[in-house]
Design a protein around this motif. Structure first.
Motif, PDB file in Angstrom:
ATOM      1  N   ALA A 195      -6.704   5.470   3.405  1.00 57.81           N
ATOM      2  CA  ALA A 195      -6.136   5.332   4.637  1.00 57.81           C
ATOM      3  C   ALA A 195      -7.112   5.968   5.702  1.00 57.81           C
ATOM      4  CB  ALA A 195      -4.826   5.296   4.798  1.00 57.81           C
TER       5      ALA A 195
ATOM      6  N   ARG B 299       0.754  -1.221   0.019  1.00 53.10           N
ATOM      7  CA  ARG B 299       0.051   0.155   0.115  1.00 53.10           C
ATOM      8  C   ARG B 299       0.914   1.375  -0.136  1.00 53.10           C
ATOM      9  NH1 ARG B 299      -5.369   0.774   1.278  1.00 53.10           N
ATOM     10  NH2 ARG B 299      -5.888   3.028   1.718  1.00 53.10           N
TER      11      ARG B 299
ATOM     12  N   LEU C 167       2.533   2.021  -3.373  1.00 56.10           N
ATOM     13  CA  LEU C 167       1.535   2.223  -4.611  1.00 56.10           C
ATOM     14  C   LEU C 167       1.944   3.270  -5.497  1.00 56.10           C
ATOM     15  CD1 LEU C 167      -1.951   0.956  -3.551  1.00 56.10           C
ATOM     16  CD2 LEU C 167      -0.198  -0.146  -5.401  1.00 56.10           C
TER      17      LEU C 167
ATOM     18  N   VAL D 118      -4.455   6.929  -1.919  1.00 53.93           N
ATOM     19  CA  VAL D 118      -3.991   6.035  -0.965  1.00 53.93           C
ATOM     20  C   VAL D 118      -4.048   6.803   0.450  1.00 53.93           C
ATOM     21  CG1 VAL D 118      -1.978   4.715   0.027  1.00 53.93           C
ATOM     22  CG2 VAL D 118      -2.490   4.684  -2.273  1.00 53.93           C
TER      23      VAL D 118
END
Length: 237
Positions: free
Chosen positions: A235, A192, A195, A231
């Motif tokens: 999150a 993650r 990415l 991202v």
């Protein structure tokens, strides 16, 4: 120095210089190749070394030579400015990542840190911070240690002509990628967080193959920026 400023020590500077040592051969060959290319383009020794000393941006210096022309025309000047801006656009994100680290430092220290900021010194500094360090001297030392080598190798390459214009002959062009891979590996925190880097690299590779010129640099940076924002937003939710 204010109480909120990060420490800036001689030991940190020396450590930064020491951490940059593995890529000195690659930097020397790259600088010599630039000096040789500059000589072939008609730049004098003074002009080539002055560009390395004051610009200190190897990739953009090399690429700018491809559109170098005398006498300069408006179109050639605009092309050189565009290429330089595209190549150095990554510095915006690099500067943003170290801004919290430099917060509270006096202006002269901030200016010095940014002047000697290059890809290698940024990566060394980021890893230093990720490992719990906070000495700004490491970031400055890594970049400042490479600066005289870059200038001197430019002068040497100008004298030597085309002797080292093809570093692949000596496999020295592999030192930089190996160094970056070794420095990035300990920063791995899972898929993650990586990415944005993966998307940026993939987009840059695709654009490089389908679009001529240097637009792949801007495309990769923009893709990484958008991915990073998505991202982080995911999150947070």
């Amino acid at each position: 120095m204010t109480s909120t400023a990060a420490p800036f020590t001689r030991a940190g500077i020396l450590r930064g210089v020491r951490l940059s040592l593995p890529i000195w051969p690659s930097i020397a060959v790259f600088g010599a190749a630039y000096g040789a290319a500059a000589a072939q383009r008609g730049l004098s020794l003074a002009e080539a070394t002055a560009m390395s000393a004051f610009v200190y941006a190897g990739a953009s210096q090399m690429v700018t030579l491809e559109v170098w022309g005398r006498p300069w025309t408006l179109s050639a000047l605009l092309a050189a400015m565009t290429v330089t801006a595209l190549i150095n656009a990554r510095m915006i994100l690099m500067g943003a990542t170290i801004q919290p680290w430099m917060r509270g430092s006096p202006p002269w220290r901030t200016a010095l840190s940014l002047f000697v900021l290059v890809d290698a010194s940024w990566l060394i500094g980021v890893r230093h911070r990720a490992e719990g360090g906070n000495d700004l001297g490491v970031l400055v030392g890594a970049g400042a240690g490479l600066w005289p080598l870059w200038v001197l190798s430019t002068a040497g390459g100008h004298f030597a002509g085309a002797l080292v214009s093809e570093p692949r002959v000596y496999a020295l062009d592999m030192i930089m990628p190996v160094f970056f891979a070794a420095m990035l590996a300990p920063l791995w925190r899972g898929v993650r967080p990586a990415l944005p880097w993966l998307v940026s690299g993939a987009v840059a590779l695709v654009v490089q193959h389908v679009v001529p010129g240097y637009g792949f640099i801007a495309a990769g940076a923009l893709a990484g920026l958008v991915t990073g924002a998505l991202v982080d937003d995911g999150a947070a939710r």
